[in-house]
Design an enzyme around this catalytic site. Structure first.
Site, short mmCIF file in Angstrom:
data_model
loop_
_atom_site.label_atom_id
_atom_site.label_comp_id
_atom_site.label_asym_id
_atom_site.label_seq_id
_atom_site.Cartn_x
_atom_site.Cartn_y
_atom_site.Cartn_z
N CYS A 275 8.39 -2.23 -6.37
CA CYS A 275 7.28 -1.49 -7.13
C CYS A 275 6.23 -1.34 -5.94
CB CYS A 275 6.45 -2.33 -8.15
SG CYS A 275 7.47 -2.57 -9.54
N GLY B 99 4.14 1.38 -4.52
CA GLY B 99 3.02 2.10 -4.18
C GLY B 99 1.88 1.25 -4.18
N GLY C 288 1.40 0.64 -1.12
CA GLY C 288 1.81 0.19 -0.01
C GLY C 288 1.32 -1.21 0.70
N GLY C 289 0.41 -1.48 0.10
CA GLY C 289 -0.19 -2.84 0.80
C GLY C 289 0.52 -3.84 1.16
N LYS C 290 1.49 -4.31 0.23
CA LYS C 290 2.45 -5.35 0.33
C LYS C 290 3.43 -4.84 1.15
CE LYS C 290 0.82 -7.97 -3.68
NZ LYS C 290 0.19 -6.85 -4.34
N GLU D 167 9.51 3.13 -5.15
CA GLU D 167 8.11 3.47 -5.94
C GLU D 167 8.51 4.74 -6.84
OE1 GLU D 167 5.08 2.68 -6.62
OE2 GLU D 167 4.90 4.46 -7.84
N CYS E 223 -1.38 -8.65 -11.03
CA CYS E 223 -2.77 -8.74 -10.81
C CYS E 223 -3.26 -8.95 -12.18
CB CYS E 223 -3.30 -7.58 -10.05
SG CYS E 223 -5.04 -7.72 -9.69
#
Ligand SMILES: C[S@@+](CC[C@H](N)C(=O)[O-])C[C@H]1O[C@@H](n2cnc3c(N)ncnc32)[C@H](O)[C@@H]1O
EC number: 2.1.1.176
Length: 475
Positions: free
Chosen positions: A294, A296, A298-300, A319, A413
Site C-alpha cells: 500500500c 502511495g 511513497g514515504g516508506k 498502489e 496510523c
C-alpha cells in the site's frame, strides 16, 4: 461553575444573517485572518483539507512571514478545536448553531479560537472578527458576531470547559474529550488502546491537541541525520537513525532544500521506525525481494527502496489509486523500485514471491490527527468497520505473497483496537502466522508496554500514534 448572569445577555441577532447586497465595501486589510477564514470555509463547504488548501491560498496571495505564520496558526488551531469552540459558541448564542449562517459560524470559530487559545488581546480578536463579518455579510451579522464573541470573553478556556463539558467524575472520557477538543468516540478509542481513563488518557489527548513538530527522514545512503540537521537547523531525532525534528510551525517543509533535492522526505519518526522494523528482522535464506503493498504517496517506499538498494535487494510497490501510484513513481525515480497500479488484495504478483512485505494499510488515521487539523471532526465511528475488513484482507494477501519463513509488517496510523490488535489476532488465527515480539526491532524506544506489538504515542514518543505488528509466515 461560573454564573451565567454575570455575562452579557444572549445576543438576538438577525435570523439568519443575510448576505450583503449593497455596494461593495473596501476589502478588510487583514490578509492573515482573511486567508484563515477562506481556508475554514473551503474545509466546511468543499470538504477540503486545511493543510492543502491554506498553503495554496498563501502562495496565491503572496502572504509570507508573520502573516503566513498567523494564518497557519489560526486555520489549523481553529480546525483542531472546532468541537470545543462550537460547544462554547452554542452556549453564547440565542439559537442553535445549525441555524447560523455558515460563513458567520466560520468567523465565530475563528474569533473564539483567538479569544481562548491565543495571546491576541480580546478587543483585537473581537474587532478583527467583526470587521471580517461586516465586510462580507453586513452590519446585522456583524452585530450578532460582536454580541456572541463578547459573551465568549466572559471567561477563559478552563472556565468554559467546566461549563460545557460533562461532569469529570461521572464521565471522565467525555470530560477529557471536551477539554482537549476531541470527539468523544475518538477519546474512547484512545482510552481503550491505553487501558486508561485517567492521567495517561489526559496526556495522550493533550499531546494530540498540540501543534506537532515537523519530522524529516534523511534518505539512507544519501545523507545522514547529522548532516540533515545541520542543513535544516533541526535536531537529530531520538529514535530513528535517519530522523530530524524541526520546531512546530517552522514553515512549509516542502520548501526546504534537502527535501527539494531528494536528500530527505517529510515523514513522521514513527513511520520511519515502522518501516525500519521490517528491515531489522533476521531472515534465514534469501533476502532480496521486498514488497510495499500500500505504497502511495511513497514515504516508506523511499526509505525501503533506499535501504534495499544499499543491501542489493529490490522493492516492488503496489498502489491502488493511479494518481497516488504516480506520486510513488516520482518519489522513487532513482531507486530500484517497480511500481504497480493494482489492488493489494489481488495484485497479480507471485504467491510466496517476497522475503519481506510491508502492509501500511489504509486506516482511520486517528493516530495522526494532530497533523490533519480537521480530520478528527470529519471521521465517523462508522468508518472503522469497513476499513478493518479491508485491513484484514490486505494482511491476509501479504501473508500469501511472502515466502515461508519471510516476514510481514502490518502498520496503521491508528491506535483503534479494531484496526490494530483486532485485525492481527484474527488474521494470525486464520493463517497460522507467528506473531513476533516487535519491541525487539524498535531498539532504544522506551515505554513499549507488554508487546508483542508496538503502539507508539505522541505523549510518550513525540511521534504519531503508529501501530506495528510483525508476523512470520510459517516455514
Ligand atoms: C496509509 S497509506 C500508505 C502510506 C505510504 N505507505 C507512505 O508511507 O507514504 C495507504 C495507501 O493504500 C492505498 N490503498 C487503499 N486500498 C488499497 C488496496 N486495496 N490495495 C492497494 N493499495 C490500497 C491508498 O490509496 C493509500 O495510498
Amino acid at each position: 461553575m461560573t454564573q451565567r448572569s454575570s455575562r452579557p445577555s444572549r445576543p438576538r441577532g438577525p435570523h439568519p444573517p443575510r448576505r450583503r447586497t449593497g455596494p461593495a465595501r473596501p476589502p478588510v486589510e487583514d490578509p492573515a485572518r482573511l486567508a484563515a477564514l477562506d481556508a475554514l470555509r473551503a474545509v466546511r463547504q468543499r470538504d477540503a483539507y486545511a493543510n492543502l488548501v491554506l498553503p495554496g491560498l498563501l502562495r496565491e496571495r503572496r502572504i509570507t512571514g508573520r502573516d503566513a505564520a498567523l494564518a497557519t496558526e489560526l486555520t489549523y488551531g481553529t480546525s483542531r478545536a472546532q468541537g470545543l469552540l462550537d460547544a462554547i459558541l452554542a452556549a453564547c448564542s440565542d439559537r442553535p448553531l445549525s441555524e447560523v449562517d455558515g460563513s458567520v459560524l466560520d468567523a465565530l470559530r475563528l474569533g473564539a479560537y483567538q479569544l481562548l487559545r491565543t495571546r491576541i488581546p480580546s478587543h483585537a480578536a473581537v474587532a478583527s472578527t467583526v470587521d471580517l463579518v461586516r465586510a462580507e455579510l453586513g452590519s446585522g451579522a456583524a452585530g450578532f458576531a460582536n454580541a456572541v464573541l463578547r459573551r465568549v470573553t466572559a471567561q477563559d478556556e478552563a472556565g468554559w470547559v467546566d461549563e460545557v463539558a460533562p461532569d469529570e467524575e461521572a464521565d471522565p472520557i467525555g470530560y477529557l474529550a471536551m477539554a482537549h477538543a476531541h470527539p468523544r468516540w475518538v477519546a474512547q478509542a484512545f482510552a481503550e488502546a491505553l487501558g486508561s481513563r485517567g492521567e495517561p488518557l489526559r496526556e495522550a489527548l493533550a499531546a494530540d491537541d498540540a501543534r506537532p513538530a515537523v519530522h524529516l527522514a534523511a534518505r539512507p545512503g544519501e545523507c545522514s541525520a547529522d548532516e540533515l540537521a545541520a542543513m535544516t537547523g533541526g535536531d537529530v531525532a531520538p529514535y530513528s537513525p535517519y530522523g530530524v525534528r524541526l520546531e512546530a510551525g517552522a514553515g512549509d517543509p516542502g520548501d526546504l532544500d534537502p527535501v527539494r533535492e531528494k536528500l530527505a522526505v517529510v515523514q513522521d519518526e514513527g513511520s520511519q521506525l515502522c518501516a525500519l522494523a521490517l528491515t531489522r528482522v533476521p531472515l534465514a535464506g534469501a533476502d532480496e525481494r521486498w514488497l510495499d503493498l500500500c505504497a502511495g504517496p511513497g514515504g516508506k517506499a523511499v526509505m525501503l527502496g533506499a535501504l534495499a538498494s544499499l543491501s542489493g535487494a529490490g522493492l516492488d510497490a503496489v498502489e491502488k489509486a493511479p494518481h497516488r501510484a504516480e506520486l510513488v513513481r516520482k518519489a522513487v525515480v532513482d531507486l530500484p523500485v517497480t511500481v504497480h497500479v493494482a489492488d493489494g488484495r489481488d495484485a497479480g504478483l507471485p504467491s510466496g514471491g517476497f522475503d519481506r512485505v510491508l502492509v501500511d494499510a489504509p486506516c482511520t488515521g486517528l493516530g495522526a490527527l494532530r497533523r490533519r487539523p480537521e480530520a478528527r471532526w470529519r471521521r465517523k465511528p462508522s468508518d472503522v468497520a469497513p476499513l478493518a475488513r479491508l485491513q484484514r484482507e490486505l494482511l491476509t494477501s501479504a501473508l500469501d505473497l511472502v515466502r515461508p519463513g519471510g516476514v510481514v509488517a502490518y502498520v496503521v496510523c491508528s491506535p483503534h483496537l479494531s484496526e490494530t490488535v483486532g485485525v492481527v489476532a484474527d488474521v494470525a488465527r486464520r493463517t497460522g502466522a507467528e506473531r513476533l515480539d516487535a519491541r525487539a526491532f524498535f531498539p532504544d524506544v522506551p515505554a513499549l508496554g507488554d508487546g508483542p506489538h508496538v503502539q507508539l504515542w505522541p505523549h510518550l514518543h513525540g511521534t504519531d500514534a503508529m501501530f506495528c505488528a510483525l508476523l512470520r509466515r510459517p516455514a
